[in-house]
Scaffold this active site. Sequence first.
Site, PDB file in Angstrom:
ATOM      1  N   THR A   1      86.506 -68.889 122.100  1.00 45.04           N
ATOM      2  CA  THR A   1      86.635 -70.310 122.398  1.00 45.04           C
ATOM      3  C   THR A   1      87.963 -70.630 123.105  1.00 45.04           C
ATOM      4  OG1 THR A   1      87.455 -70.382 120.157  1.00 45.04           O
ATOM      5  CG2 THR A   1      85.206 -71.115 120.497  1.00 45.04           C
TER       6      THR A   1
ATOM      7  N   PHE B   1      86.608 -79.932 118.652  1.00 48.19           N
ATOM      8  CA  PHE B   1      86.797 -79.078 117.477  1.00 48.19           C
ATOM      9  C   PHE B   1      85.859 -79.463 116.335  1.00 48.19           C
ATOM     10  CE2 PHE B   1      90.795 -78.663 119.833  1.00 48.19           C
ATOM     11  CZ  PHE B   1      90.914 -77.280 119.879  1.00 48.19           C
TER      12      PHE B   1
ATOM     13  N   CYS C   1      86.884 -77.350 112.984  1.00 49.00           N
ATOM     14  CA  CYS C   1      87.529 -76.063 113.256  1.00 49.00           C
ATOM     15  C   CYS C   1      88.781 -75.846 112.412  1.00 49.00           C
ATOM     16  CB  CYS C   1      87.906 -76.012 114.731  1.00 49.00           C
ATOM     17  SG  CYS C   1      88.673 -74.466 115.181  1.00 49.00           S
TER      18      CYS C   1
HETATM   19  C1  HEM Z   1      89.827 -74.010 121.899  1.00 47.25           C
HETATM   20  C2  HEM Z   1      89.486 -73.253 120.894  1.00 47.25           C
HETATM   21  C3  HEM Z   1      88.477 -73.607 119.839  1.00 47.25           C
HETATM   22  C4  HEM Z   1      87.440 -74.502 119.878  1.00 47.25           C
HETATM   23  C5  HEM Z   1      87.016 -75.389 121.043  1.00 47.25           C
HETATM   24  C6  HEM Z   1      86.783 -74.451 118.587  1.00 47.25           C
HETATM   25  C7  HEM Z   1      85.713 -75.248 118.229  1.00 47.25           C
HETATM   26  C8  HEM Z   1      85.138 -75.252 116.970  1.00 47.25           C
HETATM   27  C9  HEM Z   1      84.098 -76.154 116.553  1.00 47.25           C
HETATM   28  C10 HEM Z   1      83.444 -77.238 117.404  1.00 47.25           C
HETATM   29  C11 HEM Z   1      83.807 -75.875 115.258  1.00 47.25           C
HETATM   30  C12 HEM Z   1      82.774 -76.591 114.367  1.00 47.25           C
HETATM   31  C13 HEM Z   1      81.405 -76.011 114.610  1.00 47.25           C
HETATM   32  C14 HEM Z   1      80.298 -76.692 113.828  1.00 47.25           C
HETATM   33  O1  HEM Z   1      80.453 -77.797 113.337  1.00 47.25           O
HETATM   34  O2  HEM Z   1      79.232 -76.068 113.743  1.00 47.25           O
HETATM   35  C15 HEM Z   1      84.652 -74.775 114.865  1.00 47.25           C
HETATM   36  C16 HEM Z   1      84.643 -74.184 113.617  1.00 47.25           C
HETATM   37  C17 HEM Z   1      85.392 -73.070 113.295  1.00 47.25           C
HETATM   38  N1  HEM Z   1      86.375 -72.478 114.061  1.00 47.25           N
HETATM   39 FE1  HEM Z   1      86.974 -73.060 115.887  1.00 47.25          FE
HETATM   40  N2  HEM Z   1      87.422 -73.506 117.823  1.00 47.25           N
HETATM   41  C18 HEM Z   1      88.458 -72.984 118.529  1.00 47.25           C
HETATM   42  C19 HEM Z   1      89.363 -72.027 118.114  1.00 47.25           C
HETATM   43  C20 HEM Z   1      89.315 -71.377 116.901  1.00 47.25           C
HETATM   44  C21 HEM Z   1      90.263 -70.393 116.450  1.00 47.25           C
HETATM   45  C22 HEM Z   1      91.496 -69.941 117.241  1.00 47.25           C
HETATM   46  C23 HEM Z   1      89.848 -69.971 115.219  1.00 47.25           C
HETATM   47  C24 HEM Z   1      90.470 -68.972 114.286  1.00 47.25           C
HETATM   48  C25 HEM Z   1      91.642 -68.422 114.442  1.00 47.25           C
HETATM   49  C26 HEM Z   1      88.633 -70.699 114.900  1.00 47.25           C
HETATM   50  C27 HEM Z   1      87.890 -70.548 113.753  1.00 47.25           C
HETATM   51  C28 HEM Z   1      86.859 -71.393 113.377  1.00 47.25           C
HETATM   52  C29 HEM Z   1      86.168 -71.288 112.093  1.00 47.25           C
HETATM   53  C30 HEM Z   1      86.410 -70.223 111.036  1.00 47.25           C
HETATM   54  C31 HEM Z   1      85.260 -72.348 112.040  1.00 47.25           C
HETATM   55  C32 HEM Z   1      84.324 -72.692 110.889  1.00 47.25           C
HETATM   56  C33 HEM Z   1      85.065 -73.671 109.975  1.00 47.25           C
HETATM   57  C34 HEM Z   1      84.231 -74.109 108.766  1.00 47.25           C
HETATM   58  O3  HEM Z   1      83.044 -74.368 108.903  1.00 47.25           O
HETATM   59  O4  HEM Z   1      84.824 -74.207 107.705  1.00 47.25           O
HETATM   60  N3  HEM Z   1      88.350 -71.549 115.931  1.00 47.25           N
HETATM   61  N4  HEM Z   1      85.455 -74.430 115.910  1.00 47.25           N
END
Ligand code: HEM
Length: 465
Positions: free
Chosen positions: A280, A406, A413
């Site tokens: 991402t 996010f 996120c």
């Molecule tokens: C620009 C970078 C990023 C974007 C646009 C992004 C976007 C997102 C989005 C939209 C979700 C929610 C998805 C849903 O509701 O189904 C999410 C969840 C998550 N992201 Fe990111 N993310 C980014 C970077 C990262 C990074 C750097 C990490 C870890 C180091 C990460 C780890 C996670 C995790 C583990 C979840 C699940 C959280 C949960 O449900 O408790 N993401 N992300």
Amino acid sequence: MSTQFAVRGGSLPHPPHRLPVLGDVVGVDPRTPVQDSTAMARTLGPLFERHILGRRFVFAAGADVVGELCDEKRFEKFLPPGVENLRDIGADGLFTAYNHEPNWQRAHDLLRPAFTAGAMRGYHEIMVDVADDLIEHWEFLSRNASPTDVSADMTTLTLETIGRTGFSYSFGSFARAEPHPFVSAMVGALTYNQRRALLKVPAFAKPLFARSDRRYAGNKQYLADVLADVVRTRRRSTEDFSDLLQIMMDAACEADNPNALSEANIGCQILTFLIAGHETTSGALSFALYYLATHPEVFERARAEVDEVWGTGKPEFGQVPKLRYVRRVLDESLRLWPTVPAFGRGARADTVVGDGYAMAAGDWAIVLATALHRDPVWGDRPHEFDPDNFLPDRIKARPAHVYKPFGTGERACIGRQFAIHEAVLVLGTILQRFDLQADPSYRLKVQERLTMMPTGFRVQPTVRQ
Ligand code: HEM
């Protein structure tokens, strides 16, 4: 569990040429479901549906209806088919866990402290080291007048960053001529699951898909091998670690720790972080570099800020968030191309959304961030790139819930701060060191593989005089 029918009540606007069995497939491309749906939102309105090969998808594209879906009291995260298919790899890891699964709460409580704004201080030096590897690589390209594929380089960088910060594990990515095979295995697995989300293969047609099934099995096995190597490397080491892996391993050894995770679940979390933690951010960096390289006035303004705040040295931790304009460039790039372009929301109880569409408990809809981010609340020309959309006054003037790169609520996120610190640091470093020359004939082309990524975008980096 996915229900076949996302919203049962009422009928929703849909594309005009609906075919029996196939559904709304006229004029669409299986490789670009998000971009097709985003284009449809312009004519179909804030809430619409698409039937695709027997599955019904409901899309929320308008600011008001998304605002409703983001109300945590009425809605919660839902795993639409593309994400649910990924449970085959991530199982009850943080991203793919169902809300009710106990490992979600455990892992969230255990790892949350490692993702606060303050915790980023601990990752800063490693992020700077990885950015140095990129500088070295681009200096070589500058000397040899050799253009480079931006998305590939950003993927190398972000995979290395999450590997080293989260797991003290190097993929040795910058020493390789080709991307690490982890990347192609991951892209293969994500793409396969996105396509399968649209296509329910009937038993008689399964042999037709045997080859892609075999390729997927191979990719999955490769990812499992990398995971095993990460754990094996840690077990063999005698050093002290304080990274994500160690937090999980230490908790697992504490008999009375309520957040202890099983070995199998730790494996799911490692794969989840290796994938979610790099793919991402890599897309976000690539889109931001595309806009910087093609908007000279934005480039100069961003560079002037870097010169003023960082000078010529390496940035200290506290200097990164001071790049306010660079941050706006990143925010605006994520507005136009949210690299996680959609997320699912399910109704907690029977309710009504929009202009009277009934949703029963468990019904779900997909928030289409690409369309939401082009809603009229963004002004007359929402398709244009304008970092000043994120000036504080403009942010305040917009309603809540119109910017969702996010995600939302308690399942938003966890890595947001991490991604922003890394991305601003890397953009600042590039602006400080290089001029970028893009091919003037290039037109932005976006590849979809559950996430979004520019494809074919090359620049010639030249060391700044
Ligand atoms: C620009 C970078 C990023 C974007 C646009 C992004 C976007 C997102 C989005 C939209 C979700 C929610 C998805 C849903 O509701 O189904 C999410 C969840 C998550 N992201 Fe990111 N993310 C980014 C970077 C990262 C990074 C750097 C990490 C870890 C180091 C990460 C780890 C996670 C995790 C583990 C979840 C699940 C959280 C949960 O449900 O408790 N993401 N992300």
